[in-house]
Motif scaffolding. Structure first.
Motif, mmCIF file in Angstrom:
data_model
loop_
_atom_site.group_PDB
_atom_site.id
_atom_site.type_symbol
_atom_site.label_atom_id
_atom_site.label_comp_id
_atom_site.label_asym_id
_atom_site.label_seq_id
_atom_site.Cartn_x
_atom_site.Cartn_y
_atom_site.Cartn_z
ATOM 1 N N PHE A 3 0.810 -1.216 0.000
ATOM 2 C CA PHE A 3 0.000 0.000 0.000
ATOM 3 C C PHE A 3 0.846 1.270 0.000
ATOM 4 N N LEU A 4 2.121 1.151 0.362
ATOM 5 C CA LEU A 4 2.989 2.324 0.349
ATOM 6 C C LEU A 4 3.080 2.928 -1.044
ATOM 7 N N GLN A 5 3.170 2.082 -2.048
ATOM 8 C CA GLN A 5 3.282 2.571 -3.415
ATOM 9 C C GLN A 5 2.029 3.336 -3.829
ATOM 10 N N PHE A 6 0.850 2.861 -3.381
ATOM 11 C CA PHE A 6 -0.380 3.577 -3.708
ATOM 12 C C PHE A 6 -0.355 4.985 -3.106
ATOM 13 N N GLY A 7 0.181 5.109 -1.897
ATOM 14 C CA GLY A 7 0.267 6.413 -1.253
ATOM 15 C C GLY A 7 1.222 7.343 -1.976
ATOM 16 N N THR A 8 2.378 6.822 -2.352
ATOM 17 C CA THR A 8 3.340 7.660 -3.074
ATOM 18 C C THR A 8 2.851 8.006 -4.474
ATOM 19 N N ASP A 9 2.080 7.101 -5.083
ATOM 20 C CA ASP A 9 1.534 7.385 -6.412
ATOM 21 C C ASP A 9 0.552 8.551 -6.378
ATOM 22 N N ILE A 10 -0.148 8.715 -5.243
ATOM 23 C CA ILE A 10 -1.070 9.854 -5.132
ATOM 24 C C ILE A 10 -0.297 11.167 -5.219
ATOM 25 N N VAL A 11 0.841 11.209 -4.546
ATOM 26 C CA VAL A 11 1.663 12.422 -4.584
ATOM 27 C C VAL A 11 2.181 12.675 -5.993
ATOM 28 N N THR A 12 2.674 11.636 -6.646
ATOM 29 C CA THR A 12 3.189 11.783 -8.013
ATOM 30 C C THR A 12 2.095 12.208 -8.979
ATOM 31 N N SER A 13 0.935 11.568 -8.873
ATOM 32 C CA SER A 13 -0.176 11.914 -9.761
ATOM 33 C C SER A 13 -0.701 13.310 -9.476
ATOM 34 N N GLY A 14 -0.641 13.729 -8.208
ATOM 35 C CA GLY A 14 -1.091 15.075 -7.868
ATOM 36 C C GLY A 14 -0.251 16.152 -8.532
#
Length: 228
Positions: free
Chosen positions: A91-102
């Motif tokens: 789930f860590l990757q999903f959290g970091t992907d939110i920042v990248t996509s933002g």
């Protein structure tokens, strides 16, 4: 590829409905992303039939392990903190992907985050619209308004089921079967069961493994669309 996705989601959805109704618990089944990562590169040196054969054998062995009762005993030997650490890593990757996509698509991501926060924070709203569903709807609307919704590029609407005869070779079996079994029983099922256990649910570990194997066997040979 359309047939492959159709078969995977049909079998996963069917397993979810059957198991949730049978055990009266939130038991969700889906395709394995790590499993997809495993078999994807193998198609570069193995035929599609050989990969299908490996999936077929994996399903049979997973079904047998689930029916034998060994899965729960084996899972009990793995310390739960280790399993939860695996869950956190996923789930860590999903959290970091939110920042990248933002950063790359703020007009889509920011409204989705705000919708999730509002639906979670305001009492009573989550009962009407679940926060995840609300965020998904807001994201869909944002994509549509921005003109980024391209349904025509998604391919055909209806999938065609074409039977693929399994081909059993030692090279494919040795390369794929053991990693796929470990992925299903430890990485996927193990993490899901750990999350449910943390929420106070007792999960049917052996039955979940058996159902995963059964639907994998049924779905293994019907994952190919006809040539266009």
């Amino acid at each position: 590829m359309v047939g492959l996705i159709f078969g995977i989601f049909l079998s996963a959805g069917s397993a979810t409905l059957v198991m949730s109704l049978l055990y009266r618990r939130t038991l969700g089944f889906a395709w394995s992303i790590p499993g997809t990562v495993l078999w994807g590169p193998s198609l570069q040196h193995l035929s599609f039939g050989e990969v299908v054969g490996a999936f077929f054998v994996t399903g049979v062995l997973t079904l047998a392990l689930g029916m034998s009762g060994l899965v729960r005993r084996t899972m009990a030997l793995i310390p739960q903190p280790i399993v939860m650490a695996m869950v956190a890593a996923i789930f860590l990757q999903f959290g970091t992907d939110i920042v990248t996509s933002g950063r790359t698509a703020p007009a889509i991501v920011v409204p989705m985050i705000l919708a999730y926060i509002i639906l979670t924070a305001v009492p009573g709203l989550a009962r009407v619209i679940p926060p995840v569903l609300g965020a998904l709807l807001v994201g869909f609307c944002a994509v549509t308004v921005l003109g980024q919704l391209a349904l025509a590029s998604a391919g055909p609407v209806f999938a065609h089921r074409v039977f693929t005869l399994p081909v059993f070779t030692w090279s494919a079996l040795l390369e794929l079967v053991v990693p796929l079994i470990l992925t299903v029983l430890v990485v996927q099922n193990g993490q899901g069961e750990a999350v449910l256990a943390q929420a106070g649910h007792r999960t049917p570990v052996n039955a979940s493994a058996a159902v995963s194997g059964l639907f994998s066997v049924l779905n293994a040979c019907f994952g190919r669309s006809p040539p266009v």
